[in-house]
Write an enzyme that holds these catalytic residues in place. Sequence first.
Site, PDB file in Angstrom:
ATOM      1  N   LYS A   1       0.840  -1.209   0.000  1.00 58.50           N
ATOM      2  CA  LYS A   1       0.000   0.000   0.000  1.00 58.50           C
ATOM      3  C   LYS A   1       0.872   1.255   0.000  1.00 58.50           C
ATOM      4  O   LYS A   1       0.699   2.154  -0.820  1.00 58.50           O
ATOM      5  CB  LYS A   1      -0.903   0.008   1.244  1.00 58.50           C
ATOM      6  CG  LYS A   1      -1.543   1.345   1.544  1.00 58.50           C
ATOM      7  CD  LYS A   1      -2.488   1.291   2.725  1.00 58.50           C
ATOM      8  CE  LYS A   1      -1.864   1.402   4.076  1.00 58.50           C
ATOM      9  NZ  LYS A   1      -1.496   2.771   4.493  1.00 58.50           N
ATOM     10  N   ASN A   2       1.817   1.302   0.948  1.00 60.04           N
ATOM     11  CA  ASN A   2       2.528   2.568   1.142  1.00 60.04           C
ATOM     12  C   ASN A   2       3.530   2.855   0.020  1.00 60.04           C
ATOM     13  O   ASN A   2       3.799   4.019  -0.286  1.00 60.04           O
ATOM     14  CB  ASN A   2       3.183   2.597   2.527  1.00 60.04           C
ATOM     15  CG  ASN A   2       2.118   2.668   3.623  1.00 60.04           C
ATOM     16  OD1 ASN A   2       0.962   3.018   3.338  1.00 60.04           O
ATOM     17  ND2 ASN A   2       2.480   2.333   4.842  1.00 60.04           N
TER      18      ASN A   2
ATOM     19  N   CYS B   1      -6.264  12.724  13.124  1.00 58.27           N
ATOM     20  CA  CYS B   1      -5.972  11.350  12.719  1.00 58.27           C
ATOM     21  C   CYS B   1      -6.213  10.449  13.929  1.00 58.27           C
ATOM     22  O   CYS B   1      -5.879  10.822  15.053  1.00 58.27           O
ATOM     23  CB  CYS B   1      -4.516  11.268  12.271  1.00 58.27           C
ATOM     24  SG  CYS B   1      -4.040   9.606  11.806  1.00 58.27           S
TER      25      CYS B   1
ATOM     26  N   ARG C   1      -0.419  13.956  13.998  1.00 61.08           N
ATOM     27  CA  ARG C   1       0.558  13.705  12.924  1.00 61.08           C
ATOM     28  C   ARG C   1       0.753  15.017  12.189  1.00 61.08           C
ATOM     29  O   ARG C   1      -0.023  15.369  11.314  1.00 61.08           O
ATOM     30  CB  ARG C   1       0.048  12.605  11.985  1.00 61.08           C
ATOM     31  CG  ARG C   1      -0.125  11.277  12.681  1.00 61.08           C
ATOM     32  CD  ARG C   1      -0.787  10.257  11.800  1.00 61.08           C
ATOM     33  NE  ARG C   1       0.092   9.693  10.782  1.00 61.08           N
ATOM     34  CZ  ARG C   1      -0.322   8.841   9.840  1.00 61.08           C
ATOM     35  NH1 ARG C   1      -1.590   8.488   9.782  1.00 61.08           N
ATOM     36  NH2 ARG C   1       0.516   8.363   8.954  1.00 61.08           N
TER      37      ARG C   1
ATOM     38  N   ASP D   1       3.352  -0.201  12.601  1.00 63.12           N
ATOM     39  CA  ASP D   1       2.219  -0.732  11.832  1.00 63.12           C
ATOM     40  C   ASP D   1       1.934  -2.204  12.144  1.00 63.12           C
ATOM     41  O   ASP D   1       0.979  -2.772  11.612  1.00 63.12           O
ATOM     42  CB  ASP D   1       2.468  -0.565  10.322  1.00 63.12           C
ATOM     43  CG  ASP D   1       2.517   0.900   9.918  1.00 63.12           C
ATOM     44  OD1 ASP D   1       2.081   1.750  10.715  1.00 63.12           O
ATOM     45  OD2 ASP D   1       3.004   1.190   8.806  1.00 63.12           O
TER      46      ASP D   1
ATOM     47  N   ARG E   1      -9.045  -0.108   3.517  1.00 62.51           N
ATOM     48  CA  ARG E   1      -8.039   0.879   3.120  1.00 62.51           C
ATOM     49  C   ARG E   1      -6.724   0.207   2.724  1.00 62.51           C
ATOM     50  O   ARG E   1      -5.994   0.759   1.898  1.00 62.51           O
ATOM     51  CB  ARG E   1      -7.758   1.837   4.284  1.00 62.51           C
ATOM     52  CG  ARG E   1      -8.970   2.614   4.699  1.00 62.51           C
ATOM     53  CD  ARG E   1      -8.600   3.677   5.676  1.00 62.51           C
ATOM     54  NE  ARG E   1      -7.637   4.599   5.059  1.00 62.51           N
ATOM     55  CZ  ARG E   1      -7.223   5.704   5.625  1.00 62.51           C
ATOM     56  NH1 ARG E   1      -7.663   6.034   6.806  1.00 62.51           N
ATOM     57  NH2 ARG E   1      -6.353   6.478   5.013  1.00 62.51           N
TER      58      ARG E   1
END
Length: 424
Positions: A22-23, A123, A128, A312, A404
Amino acid sequence: MEKIIINESPKLRGKIEISSSKNITLAILAGSILINNKITLINIPFIKDVTLMQSILLQLGAEITIDNTGLELINKVAIIDSSKIYHSVVDYDIVKKMRASIFTMGPLLTRFGICKISVPGGCAIGVRGINLHLDAMKSLGAEIDIVNGYIFAKASRLNGAKITFPINSVGATENAIMAACLAKGETLIENAAIEPEVCHLCYFLQKAGAKIEGAGTRNISIQGVDNLSTPLEYNLPPDRIEACSYAIAVAVTDGDVILTNCTEDDFLSSREVFFQIGIGFEKVKDGIRVFKRHDFQSIKITTAPYPGFETDLQAQLMIPLCIGSGISIITESIYDNRFMHVLELNRLGTDITVHGNVATINPVKYLSGANVMATDLRASFCLIIAGLISKNRTIIDRVYHIDRGYENVINKLKSCGANIERLL
Ligand code: EPU
């Protein structure tokens, strides 16, 4: 409202294909704004955040070709033509759904000399800031104003400069690299983030003609060029967080699964922790075999930038610790509010206490199903793992969080024997 229903599941067995990261995909999609030509991304994951980043590109004027049925991709290839981009405004409506929208600031500013991007709001996992992103643009000579919730950034052409980050930030490093690619002269980034996500963005931009050296080290230098216009194809690599999340899920059920489309490198920053607590992984012909090595042992860890243990994976890691032996302590050092899942886990019978950024996990004999609420992306996978070993039924609400970043999660787990359904 959609829910995920999980009943206590048998040992997971079979194969799970890991999707692309994803990132990395998000950073590369932002990076594609810099390229005045067609690029082809292979193995693009069908997840909400990637769809949102694609809609930003479309709103900016890029052309994107992806064959999908609305439910799944027909092939996983996206062709993006950013030469068609004609404006540089990113609206609140999209930024409020995804912080990574801020990654478009560097490329838009450096390519068009001007951009207007909504300031990301609150968030769920903590404060953040975007100060590092803004400071990096200012170092390159941008004028920045914040008016009516929008960042207005301009510079006729950015000038290469020295940017020294006070802390490691993946996104700010990525933004600075992208901005510097078309700046005049040389940029030196000190104390850069060294995550694989940053490296892949650099490899992608290098293929397009960017002059970047030092990716994967704390010092990155970029020699600005006038434009990037080499057409290219890029194979998006596996999602290391997804791979490790499934490894934890398999181990807690005492299962034995082969994760395909990933490599040992994807376990680099979790290998020590996995070894210590009893999660096994080994390279086999088709990919990486994941399993439980022994009864889970306690651990004391602090999340940290790469190659430290990832924030994460912090939520997911709690589950084996909850059913292991001995008291474990997790200190969350990246975000100031990333223990929201603890209250939900305690509804399943775990015994976790949180003081500030420290969670103390006392093991329990068993977990028992209940209604719980997902609070963010990684928390939702953590609740799924908990549901797999909880007695009776667990019902997870607010499942949109999982969409997501975890592609096809229900089918992947079901194919290995999990009792999991999505209720529409
Ligand atoms: N920070 C600031 N100011 C800034 C930027 C960051 O104070 O201008 C702070 C953050 O508040 C945080 C720390 O710096 O405390 C590190 O944040 P970083 O900038 O590295 O995070 P990010 O780039 O916003 C990416 C991932 C996150 C992942 C972090 C850390 C993407 C799209 N997101 O975020 O992924 O947690 O790096 O590795 O790449 C996830 O996938 O679930 C996720 C949250």
